[in-house]
Each structure stands twice: as C-alpha cells, then as structure tokens.
Design a protein around this motif. Structure first.
Motif, mmCIF file in Angstrom:
data_model
loop_
_atom_site.group_PDB
_atom_site.id
_atom_site.type_symbol
_atom_site.label_atom_id
_atom_site.label_comp_id
_atom_site.label_asym_id
_atom_site.label_seq_id
_atom_site.Cartn_x
_atom_site.Cartn_y
_atom_site.Cartn_z
ATOM 1 N N VAL A 1 44.020 81.955 -0.127
ATOM 2 C CA VAL A 1 43.161 83.010 0.406
ATOM 3 C C VAL A 1 41.736 82.490 0.301
ATOM 4 O O VAL A 1 41.425 81.705 -0.600
ATOM 5 C CB VAL A 1 43.329 84.336 -0.368
ATOM 6 C CG1 VAL A 1 42.726 84.246 -1.766
ATOM 7 C CG2 VAL A 1 42.685 85.482 0.395
ATOM 8 N N VAL B 1 50.044 87.574 -3.072
ATOM 9 C CA VAL B 1 50.196 86.175 -2.664
ATOM 10 C C VAL B 1 50.875 85.411 -3.797
ATOM 11 O O VAL B 1 50.338 85.339 -4.912
ATOM 12 C CB VAL B 1 48.810 85.547 -2.364
ATOM 13 C CG1 VAL B 1 48.978 84.119 -1.854
ATOM 14 C CG2 VAL B 1 48.031 86.386 -1.360
ATOM 15 N N LEU C 1 44.002 84.505 4.993
ATOM 16 C CA LEU C 1 45.118 83.912 4.249
ATOM 17 C C LEU C 1 45.489 82.574 4.876
ATOM 18 O O LEU C 1 45.463 82.441 6.106
ATOM 19 C CB LEU C 1 46.335 84.841 4.308
ATOM 20 C CG LEU C 1 46.164 86.205 3.647
ATOM 21 C CD1 LEU C 1 47.291 87.143 4.070
ATOM 22 C CD2 LEU C 1 46.148 86.059 2.125
ATOM 23 N N LEU D 1 38.178 88.002 4.784
ATOM 24 C CA LEU D 1 39.211 87.409 3.932
ATOM 25 C C LEU D 1 40.312 86.865 4.836
ATOM 26 O O LEU D 1 40.815 87.577 5.701
ATOM 27 C CB LEU D 1 39.777 88.479 2.996
ATOM 28 C CG LEU D 1 40.294 88.045 1.632
ATOM 29 C CD1 LEU D 1 39.319 87.144 0.885
ATOM 30 C CD2 LEU D 1 40.601 89.267 0.778
#
Ligand code: M6R
Length: 599
Positions: free
Chosen positions: A184, A209, A175, A173
C-alpha cells in the motif's frame, strides 16, 4: 502532504519499505520512520531526511509500514515522526492527512499518555481501546475511523497481526498486488519496482492486507476495486503521470486547498480557527499591517492587503521584502508585520522580518514549512498546509497563501468588530467552494493549451486586472516570464494607457482578468483600448457579455473576492503550455532557485 508505504509478503520488509520511502521523499522529508512487525512491532523513527534514519542492518520481519513526513501539526522532531504507537508500543500507525477533531479526541483519552504534538497520535490510542474490548484489528480500525473528522490515509499494524489494515478518506491510497506480497502507498512510485498491478482505494474504503490477500471493505460489505496495470516509468509516476511537477502541482490545487481549509472554517457563524491567539486589545489598537514578501508571495500579500483593508478595516501596506528597510518600521508598537513566505527561508523576507522585530513590531509568519526559520523566529505563525512544492514556479502555494490570508482577514476583521458574521460567512462559504471552482478551470485545460500554442511566437505579453485582479495580473506575468523566458508585464488595467500602451501591437497579446465586479465598465474600456491597437485579447472573465470585446474568453465561476484566484489557474496553465511548447526547462528554469537564501 506526507508519504506512506506498507509491505507484507515473503521477502524481508526492511529494504522494501526503506526504498519505498526514498521513492516518496518528494512528498515530505522532514522526518521519517518505519515499523516492522515479525509478531512484535519494532519502531525506528527520527527527524531529518530518510537517508539519516538509523535502521538495523537486518530484520526478520516480512511486514512493515513506513512514513516520510511533511509537518502540519508539531515541529519536525523525533517524537513527532511517524509511526505513532499506543502506550504499549503494540499498535503502530502511519498517517497522511489532518485529523481535525484530534483535540477533543485527545481529551476523551485523558487516561492515555501521549508523547507527541501530532494529530495522528490519537489513532493508535483509539485502536488500542477497541482491541482491548476484544475487536480484531479490522474492526478496531473501522470503529476508530468512524470517530475521525478530517482527511486521512492510514496504515495500522499490531503485534500478532498478519499484515496491516489501511483506510482512506480524502487522502490518496493505492494498493499494489505483487507476486510475492502486497503493498500500500500514497502513490505507486513507492513500489513500482516490485509491481505494476495496482488498485485505487476510494473514500470510505478499509482494506485488510496480508501477504496472500487483499480484501477491501466499504460500508460493512466487501467491494472490488479494479486492478489496473501502470505503464508509467518511475520518474513519471513520481509526477503522478504529469510531464512536470509544475503541472502536477497546478492540478493538485483543489486537494491542497482542502487541506489548507480543513477544520478551520465555520461557515455558519463566520468564524475561523487558525490556532492563532493575537490579543483582542492588540488587534483593536492596530494602526497598520505591513506585509513583507518576495515574488509570488508578494503578489499573495497584495491580494490580501486589498481584503484586509476592505473587510478588516485596517490600513495595509505591502513591501517588497528587500526594500523594507528603506520604508518600514513606522510606529512599530501598533504595526503587525506579516511575512508571507512559502519556504520560510527567503533571506530578504527574513531580513525584513528581523528588522521589524528589532524595531518592536509583532511579527506573524504565513508559511508552508513547519519549523522553517520564519516559523521559528516570528511571534506567531499560520501554516498554509499546501504540501511540498517541487517546481520552482510557485503555483499551489500561491492559492494556499491567498486562501490562508483570506482566513486571516476574517480573523482580524471579526476580532476588531469590523466584519459582521454574515459578511464573514459569505467569504468563508466562497472559500469552501474554491476547490470545486478551481477544478472547473482545470477541466478546461485542453482549450487553454490550444490558445497557448497559438501565441508562442508573440513578441511579449501584457496582463491586466483591476483591484484583486491586479495582483493576479502581476502573478500571471511572473509565471509566464520565469518558465517561458518571454517578456511579460502585469499592470493595473487603468494604467496601461499612461505610457505602456505605446508598446501594444498585434504581436503583444493581452490577457485580461475580468473578475470580482470592480468597475467592470472601465476595465472593459481598457480592453477596448488594446483591442483597437490590434492586440489579441484573451479574457478570463466572470462578467456577463464580455465575449464581444474578446478574441478568446475563459469563463470563471462566480465566487466573489476569490474569482481572481480562480482566474489565476487559467494563467498558470497558459504559462505552462507556452513554456512546454517552447521546450523550456519548466521545473528548473534557468538562473532561478526554489528558495533564495541570499540577499
Ligand atoms: O519561499 P518564498 O515564498 O519566500 O519565495 C519567494 C519567491 O522567491 C518566490 O515566490 C518566487 O517568486 C516564485 N518561485 C516564483 O514562482
């Protein structure tokens, strides 16, 4: 392997998320979906390719999450497509990974109505429970992931929420920090056209986020994950920075294998859970297993046949699928026919499987593709869970096939009473250590590249191995042939002297798989036979004191019956670097197709 993306910021989320999904298509493409949040959550999802996803022409949301799926639990249907929601439709979740304990969580949530067969669907229901207890979304996700076993990269949004919450455990993952919003995704390819400023989440991280901010939490406190600037172009980014998909897929093997094994091993009891229900009486009366497969899958079958005979005490033959009709079909009632096929679409393999079925044999497909023809037509199916493989040359799927077939051996051996718990535990413990052992080989890539570069002018190559090393010798030769276009043959180590030795010269290097302790003295004698004809010998070895017989030695860690599979990773890297030095079309070799759908 699925792909996820999320965006929140000043711009419309729909086109950004839809394009991001398209960029992630190589991670999975059997269904897709998007959840858009403009105060309330709207979900659009369906089976099929991303281009076929029906989306509104416009949508006012500036927050959205999306998913492109590579099925592991449940067929590629509309209902199984992500995002998944709770009953109200307010909580939407996209997920990459596998939740091992989803069945027990699902039974705990018996008052909830589930609409899919996926492991993922437990997540929005758990989040919803915590939200209704008064938690905010961040706390609800934190509490939910505490309950999850397995691997996950998730993004979760809910009505009334500004942005989304993401979390990671054993699935990638990243960002993206943009000027007009934040992102993301499973990898940077998804949003590279919007920002090159990225930070990578670590296992156990949870992040909130929003359009204005990204806050990362770990163990209850906030943490900084350094922001880096990506300088790859989109094409390289899709390949994870590698020059070719094949190299990326070779390097993905530890991660792919963790997914293959996830939730399936009990190293204490020596049992495996393959979600397979072959009746015990049938397995006990089984006279023979016939593996049908082509190419690399056939080599995986040959590896497995040796394991099945040794540990499950069942006679096992392996047929090249296109030859099956001339040999197969003996005593079908007491024969299990195992079709090993990455794609599940290989015409020769399907034809052999159909022939076996019409003769009355039970069929089992071992495949990577959920919903493939083999998976649909076989009586039973076990998935190897390697994720999509783009390179024509099979690499990570071979490793996942052998690992899956090792588990199948344990399953059959235990059911037939042929394999004690202790011996089974040893096999499973080795499987558990397999990803780490393969990582050690990958860490030696520079040395492998050097040896490959030194040998690119050779006339041809021989690969030799004994017992489980023999199928790997054949696989090493196939890999080299198909991507370098140099002739190579794989032999049983003891067989070279029965004719082919006449071809061995100083211009035909020999790669020897020296593993798993099968008559090592004799195998070393075979090595000396080629060495004395002047051939350079490269050993891939777990044996002691072999260096004096070899020009180059690569060490394979001790791993019992899986040592040849680890050795194979050296051979993959060797083939790759020979082909790369020669400037070959590695991901799409001439004359070849990923899936051969004609007989
Ligand atoms: O999809 P399948 O596993 O049935 O494909 C069988 C062969 O065509 C395949 O393994 C082929 O040999 C590999 N691409 C070689 O790397």
């Amino acid at each position: 392997m699925c792909g996820i993306i999320g965006y929140v910021g000043a711009d419309g989320a729909l086109p950004i998320v839809a394009t991001g999904l398209k960029n992630l298509e190589y991670r999975g493409y059997d269904s897709a979906g998007i959840a858009l949040n403009n105060g309330t959550v709207d979900v659009f999802k369906q089976s099929g390719e991303i281009d076929d996803l029906t989306l509104p022409a416009e949508h006012s949301a500036t927050c959205g999450i999306g998913h492109t799926r590579w099925s592991t639990h449940g067929q590629p249907t509309d209902a199984n497509a992500h995002p998944h929601t709770d009953e109200s439709g307010d909580v939407a979740v996209v997920h990459n990974g596998i939740i091992d304990n989803y069945e027990s969580l699902k039974s705990e949530l018996s008052s909830h109505t589930f609409t899919s067969e996926t492991d993922t669907e437990v997540i929005p229901h758990l989040v919803e429970e915590h939200l209704s207890d008064g938690d905010d979304l961040l706390s609800a996700v934190e509490a939910t992931i505490e309950r999850l076993e397995g691997s996950f990269a998730i993004a979760v949004t809910t009505s009334g929420q500004d942005g989304f919450v993401v979390a990671r455990q054993d699935s990638p993952l990243v960002l993206g920090h943009g000027e007009d919003g934040n992102f993301v995704a499973s990898d940077v390819t998804a949003f590279l056209e919007h920002t090159r400023e990225v930070s990578y989440l670590e296992d156990g991280d949870v992040a909130l986020v929003t359009g204005a901010d990204v806050t990362v939490y770990h163990d209850g406190g906030t943490v900084d994950r350094p922001v880096q600037t990506v300088d790859w172009e989109a094409d390289a980014a899709e390949k994870g920075g590698y020059d070719h998909y094949m190299l990326k897929e070779i390097h993905e093997q530890p991660q792919a294998l963790r997914q293959t094994l996830s939730g399936r091993l009990d190293t204490v009891t020596g049992d495996v859970d393959l979600e397979l229900d072959l009746p015990e009486q049938y397995l006990n009366s089984l006279e023979e297993i016939q593996v049908v497969a082509c190419g690399t899958s056939n080599h995986a079958g040959q590896y497995a046949a040796r394991l099945l005979e040794q540990f499950a005490d069942v006679r096992t033959t392996v047929e090249v699928a296109s030859e099956y009709e001339f040999r197969g079909g003996r005593d079908p009632w007491r024969t299990l026919v195992v079709a090993v096929t990455q794609s599940g679409e290989t015409a020769d393999t399907l034809s052999a499987m159909r022939r076996a079925a019409s003769a009355g044999a039970r069929t089992l497909a071992v495949t990577n593709v959920v919903g493939s023809t083999a998976a649909r037509e076989a009586d039973d199916v076990v998935y190897i869970r390697a994720g999509p493989e783009i390179g024509v040359a099979a690499t990570k799927t071979f490793a996942a096939q052998v690992a899956t077939l090792t588990m199948l051996t344990v399953y059959v051996g235990r059911q037939r009473g042929a394999l004690s718990g202790d011996r089974a535990s040893t096999l499973l413990e080795n499987l558990r250590r397999l990803p780490g052992a393969i990582q050690q080989v990958l860490d030696e890539e520079d040395a492998t590249r050097e040896v490959a570069y030194d040998l690119i002018d050779s006339d041809g190559f021989f690969f030799v191995g004994r017992h489980l090393g023999w199928p790997v010798a054949m696989e090493g030769a196939l890999k080299l042939k198909e991507i370098s276009y140099i002739n190579a043959e794989g032999f049983a180590a003891g067989e070279l002297k029965h004719g082919t030795l006449a071809l061995v010269t100083e211009d035909t290097p020999v790669l020897a798989v020296l593993t798993d302790g099968a008559k090592p003295d004799q195998t070393l004698n075979n090595v000396k036979e080629v060495e004395s004809r002047g051939a350079p010998v490269i050993g891939v070895s777990s044996l002691d004191d072999t260096t004096k017989y070899l020009d180059v030695e690569f060490a394979v860690p001790d791993l019992g019956t899986l040592e040849p599979l680890v050795a194979n990773v050296f051979l993959q890297l060797f083939a790759y670097h020979v082909a790369d030095a020669l400037g070959r079309s590695i991901d799409k070799p001439r004359n070849l197709a990923k899936s051969v759908t004609v007989e």
